[in-house]
Write a protein that holds these residues in place. Structure first.
Motif, PDB file in Angstrom:
ATOM      1  N   GLY A  97       0.860  -1.182   0.000  1.00 23.43           N
ATOM      2  CA  GLY A  97       0.000   0.000   0.000  1.00 23.43           C
ATOM      3  C   GLY A  97       0.892   1.225   0.000  1.00 23.43           C
ATOM      4  O   GLY A  97       2.124   1.104  -0.096  1.00 23.43           O
ATOM      5  N   SER A  98       0.301   2.385   0.150  1.00 23.15           N
ATOM      6  CA  SER A  98       1.127   3.604   0.177  1.00 23.15           C
ATOM      7  C   SER A  98       2.052   3.609   1.389  1.00 23.15           C
ATOM      8  O   SER A  98       3.146   4.159   1.333  1.00 23.15           O
ATOM      9  N   SER A  99       1.603   2.998   2.498  1.00 19.35           N
ATOM     10  CA  SER A  99       2.446   3.029   3.704  1.00 19.35           C
ATOM     11  C   SER A  99       3.806   2.391   3.442  1.00 19.35           C
ATOM     12  O   SER A  99       4.842   2.920   3.853  1.00 19.35           O
ATOM     13  N   GLU A 100       3.805   1.244   2.756  1.00 16.19           N
ATOM     14  CA  GLU A 100       5.094   0.589   2.460  1.00 16.19           C
ATOM     15  C   GLU A 100       5.905   1.459   1.502  1.00 16.19           C
ATOM     16  O   GLU A 100       7.127   1.591   1.647  1.00 16.19           O
ATOM     17  N   ALA A 132      -0.121  15.609   7.279  1.00 18.34           N
ATOM     18  CA  ALA A 132       0.349  14.381   6.623  1.00 18.34           C
ATOM     19  C   ALA A 132      -0.260  13.144   7.284  1.00 18.34           C
ATOM     20  O   ALA A 132      -0.675  13.186   8.444  1.00 18.34           O
ATOM     21  N   HIS A 133      -0.258  12.049   6.533  1.00 19.94           N
ATOM     22  CA  HIS A 133      -0.854  10.793   7.026  1.00 19.94           C
ATOM     23  C   HIS A 133       0.035  10.133   8.081  1.00 19.94           C
ATOM     24  O   HIS A 133       1.257  10.297   8.084  1.00 19.94           O
ATOM     25  N   THR A 134      -0.585   9.331   8.931  1.00 18.23           N
ATOM     26  CA  THR A 134       0.116   8.564   9.976  1.00 18.23           C
ATOM     27  C   THR A 134       1.299   7.775   9.415  1.00 18.23           C
ATOM     28  O   THR A 134       2.294   7.551  10.124  1.00 18.23           O
ATOM     29  N   SER A 181      -5.017  15.557   0.862  1.00 22.05           N
ATOM     30  CA  SER A 181      -4.908  15.122   2.260  1.00 22.05           C
ATOM     31  C   SER A 181      -6.052  14.187   2.635  1.00 22.05           C
ATOM     32  O   SER A 181      -7.199  14.420   2.244  1.00 22.05           O
ATOM     33  N   HIS A 182      -5.721  13.160   3.410  1.00 21.07           N
ATOM     34  CA  HIS A 182      -6.741  12.193   3.829  1.00 21.07           C
ATOM     35  C   HIS A 182      -7.767  12.814   4.774  1.00 21.07           C
ATOM     36  O   HIS A 182      -8.836  12.288   4.967  1.00 21.07           O
ATOM     37  N   GLN A 183      -7.414  13.967   5.388  1.00 26.35           N
ATOM     38  CA  GLN A 183      -8.351  14.577   6.338  1.00 26.35           C
ATOM     39  C   GLN A 183      -9.269  15.591   5.679  1.00 26.35           C
ATOM     40  O   GLN A 183     -10.428  15.709   6.044  1.00 26.35           O
ATOM     41  N   ILE A 212       6.216  13.288  -3.254  1.00 26.36           N
ATOM     42  CA  ILE A 212       4.800  13.638  -3.323  1.00 26.36           C
ATOM     43  C   ILE A 212       3.977  12.441  -2.851  1.00 26.36           C
ATOM     44  O   ILE A 212       4.071  11.343  -3.424  1.00 26.36           O
ATOM     45  N   ASP A 213       3.192  12.691  -1.805  1.00 29.01           N
ATOM     46  CA  ASP A 213       2.284  11.644  -1.324  1.00 29.01           C
ATOM     47  C   ASP A 213       0.966  11.796  -2.093  1.00 29.01           C
ATOM     48  O   ASP A 213       0.105  12.610  -1.745  1.00 29.01           O
ATOM     49  N   ALA A 214       0.852  10.973  -3.131  1.00 25.53           N
ATOM     50  CA  ALA A 214      -0.338  11.018  -3.993  1.00 25.53           C
ATOM     51  C   ALA A 214      -1.186   9.769  -3.767  1.00 25.53           C
ATOM     52  O   ALA A 214      -1.789   9.235  -4.708  1.00 25.53           O
ATOM     53  N   ALA A 242       1.408   6.171  -4.636  1.00 23.47           N
ATOM     54  CA  ALA A 242      -0.053   6.210  -4.825  1.00 23.47           C
ATOM     55  C   ALA A 242      -0.615   4.869  -4.368  1.00 23.47           C
ATOM     56  O   ALA A 242       0.087   3.852  -4.376  1.00 23.47           O
ATOM     57  N   SER A 243      -1.868   4.900  -3.945  1.00 22.41           N
ATOM     58  CA  SER A 243      -2.510   3.649  -3.507  1.00 22.41           C
ATOM     59  C   SER A 243      -3.342   3.076  -4.652  1.00 22.41           C
ATOM     60  O   SER A 243      -4.359   3.666  -5.019  1.00 22.41           O
ATOM     61  N   GLY A 244      -2.881   1.942  -5.169  1.00 21.51           N
ATOM     62  CA  GLY A 244      -3.657   1.270  -6.218  1.00 21.51           C
ATOM     63  C   GLY A 244      -5.014   0.838  -5.701  1.00 21.51           C
ATOM     64  O   GLY A 244      -6.000   0.777  -6.441  1.00 21.51           O
ATOM     65  N   HIS A 245      -5.068   0.538  -4.390  1.00 17.75           N
ATOM     66  CA  HIS A 245      -6.333   0.040  -3.820  1.00 17.75           C
ATOM     67  C   HIS A 245      -7.297   1.176  -3.454  1.00 17.75           C
ATOM     68  O   HIS A 245      -8.330   0.914  -2.843  1.00 17.75           O
ATOM     69  N   LYS A 246      -6.932   2.407  -3.811  1.00 17.31           N
ATOM     70  CA  LYS A 246      -7.898   3.503  -3.620  1.00 17.31           C
ATOM     71  C   LYS A 246      -8.430   3.827  -5.020  1.00 17.31           C
ATOM     72  O   LYS A 246      -9.112   3.001  -5.614  1.00 17.31           O
ATOM     73  N   TYR A 247      -8.087   5.014  -5.564  1.00 20.42           N
ATOM     74  CA  TYR A 247      -8.656   5.337  -6.877  1.00 20.42           C
ATOM     75  C   TYR A 247      -7.928   4.653  -8.038  1.00 20.42           C
ATOM     76  O   TYR A 247      -8.285   4.869  -9.191  1.00 20.42           O
TER      77      TYR A 247
HETATM   78  C1  LIG Z   1      -2.447  10.834   1.943  1.00 21.56           C
HETATM   79  C2  LIG Z   1      -2.261   9.414   2.409  1.00 21.56           C
HETATM   80  N1  LIG Z   1      -1.020   8.917   2.542  1.00 21.56           N
HETATM   81  C3  LIG Z   1      -0.800   7.641   2.918  1.00 21.56           C
HETATM   82  C4  LIG Z   1      -1.837   6.792   3.184  1.00 21.56           C
HETATM   83  C5  LIG Z   1      -1.573   5.355   3.572  1.00 21.56           C
HETATM   84  O1  LIG Z   1      -1.970   4.568   2.486  1.00 21.56           O
HETATM   85  P1  LIG Z   1      -2.233   2.988   2.540  1.00 21.56           P
HETATM   86  O2  LIG Z   1      -3.531   2.834   3.259  1.00 21.56           O
HETATM   87  O3  LIG Z   1      -2.331   2.636   1.082  1.00 21.56           O
HETATM   88  O4  LIG Z   1      -1.086   2.358   3.232  1.00 21.56           O
HETATM   89  C6  LIG Z   1      -3.155   7.263   3.065  1.00 21.56           C
HETATM   90  C7  LIG Z   1      -4.299   6.400   3.381  1.00 21.56           C
HETATM   91  O5  LIG Z   1      -5.445   6.786   3.282  1.00 21.56           O
HETATM   92  C8  LIG Z   1      -3.375   8.603   2.654  1.00 21.56           C
HETATM   93  O6  LIG Z   1      -4.605   9.099   2.513  1.00 21.56           O
END
Ligand SMILES: Cc1ncc(COP(=O)(O)O)c(C=O)c1O
Length: 416
Positions: A97-100, A132-134, A181-183, A212-214, A242-247
């Motif tokens: 996912g994007s986290s990795e 920014a995301h966790t 942003s996720h928020q 860039i966190d996309a 980018a997260s393939g499992h999102k959009y």
């Molecule tokens: C901006 C942003 N960065 C990182 C992440 C983490 O992504 P993932 O859930 O694919 O690990 C998210 C998750 O929603 C996000 O919105």
């Protein structure tokens, strides 16, 4: 007796299946879960690809050379989509996912810093906005990198170069710009941040990469914001996730990391695996993992192409705008983010309202709809917000039902 002891005797298949199924019943149905971005529906052929490849272990490139090839191919297609330069030699990979992807981008930056003798005993730092995301906090904390969290000014939802400037110094290994942003859905001011890094290089000789966190926007902006410069067109952008499992429209678990030049990744963190016969390289956190989601991403790119992703992005935004229009008529909400580009609506109840946003969320949850209600992490004094995430799988009937549930909630809460 311990609460959970290992089952002594097995159950018949059907019975075990029903135990699992029954236990999951009270959970949200993914199609009605508007709190998260995870894809909840894929087509018949994508599902076939997924099922047919459940047993294929991703890293076994000697036995599955085509998996490795497809993985590279998709990453390079994304580099192209994100406007990689003619002279660049990109590298990329799927991740869980994007986290990795974020962890790996951070690891590459940290290792580059630490391998320079002049940085011996220096503490590397990473600079990002408090929006920014966790995943960024985790990546930095788990790797012993100093976090320089840039406050988001009250009344704003993102950061720009002037906010960030005083946080950057000679030990900054990476600056992060959030594209969606996720928020709140908003972007950091990526163009100004890029210019700041160009200036710092000219003035001080600091060559600080921009990531860039996309996670949310990587599969949206290239289609519906073609003229907006957020990607490798910005000179200091070295990596994008980018997260393939999102959009990207694939079931969990797939993310993507693309790096502008492969030479940026220190050799010391690319592992050469020899014990499975042949030799292959690994720059990922996990060894074993599934291949299905990555292959489903490849299928989506082939099947949808640019036109297909454009059509899906537009139709999802149109659905989100329908909700914005209907919610506006209710005259009880303020819009923080009215699905401008990311198909997400962020609202809070108007000042002096008779009910709270939690009341609404609890009411509609009883009708089966799940939303995310939270305080903005970077501005606890801001009213509590509700996030409603729109996916293309939401049908017209479902959207109408959601609007009816909101109306019902408001009527009942106003009278009560
Ligand atoms: C901006 C942003 N960065 C990182 C992440 C983490 O992504 P993932 O859930 O694919 O690990 C998210 C998750 O929603 C996000 O919105």
């Amino acid at each position: 007796m311990r609460k959970f002891s290992f089952p002594e005797k097995g159950l018949p298949q059907k019975e075990a299946y029903h135990v699992v199924k029954k236990q999951l019943e009270p959970d949200a149905h993914p199609n009605f879960n508007l709190a998260v971005f995870a894809t909840s529906e894929m087509d018949e052929y994508a599902t076939k690809i997924i099922n047919e490849n459940l047993a294929v272990n991703f890293p076994n490139a000697t036995q599955y050379p085509n998996i490795a090839e497809i993985n590279q191919k998709v990453a390079l297609m994304l580099a192209d989509l994100w406007n990689i330069g003619e002279d660049d030699s990109p590298w990329g990979s799927s991740t869980v996912g994007s986290s990795e992807a974020i962890f790996l981008a951070t690891l590459a930056a940290k290792t580059r810093f630490q391998e320079q003798p002049k940085n011996l005993n220096k503490m590397p730092n990473i600079v990002f906005g408090a929006n920014a995301h966790t995943a960024w906090y985790k990546a930095a904390n788990y790797q012993g990198i100093e976090i320089r969290e840039v406050p988001v000014r009250h009344g704003k939802f993102s950061v720009d170069a002037s906010d960030m400037e005083s946080y950057i110094d000679a030990n900054t290994i990476l600056v992060v710009g959030v594209a969606g942003s996720h928020q709140t859905g908003y972007d950091d001011d990526l163009i100004s941040i890029n210019s700041l890094l160009e200036q710092l290089e000219q003035i001080n000789g600091w060559n600080i990469p921009l990531h860039i966190d996309a996670a949310l926007s990587g599969f949206i902006y290239p289609f519906i914001r073609n003229d907006y410069v957020w990607d490798f067109r910005l000179s200091k952008v070295m990596s994008i996730n980018a997260s393939g499992h999102k959009y990207g429209l694939v079931y969990t678990s797939v993310g993507w990391l693309v790096i502008r030049n492969k030479a940026y990744i220190p050799e010391s963190i690319i592992y050469k695996i020899k014990y499975l016969g042949g030799e292959f390289e690994q720059f990922t956190l996990n060894f074993s993992r599934g291949s299905s989601s990555m292959l489903a991403q490849y299928y989506n790119l082939l099947h949808l192409g640019y036109d297909g992703y454009l059509a899906k992005s537009l139709s999802t935004i149109v659905k989100a705008h329908y909700l914005v229009k209907e919610f506006s008529k209710l005259d009880v909400f303020e819009f923080v983010y009215p699905a401008l580009f990311i198909p997400m609506i962020v609202i809070h109840v108007k000042h002096n309202s008779k009910f709270t946003i939690d009341n609404i969320a609890q009411f509609i949850q009883k009708q089966g709809w799940h939303t995310a209600v939270a305080q903005l992490s970077f501005d606890p004094s801001y009213p509590k917000i509700m996030k409603i995430i729109i996916r293309d799988s939401l049908t017209t009937e479902m959207l109408e039902n959601l609007v009816s549930c909101f109306k019902l909630a408001i009527n009942s809460l106003t009278q009560g």
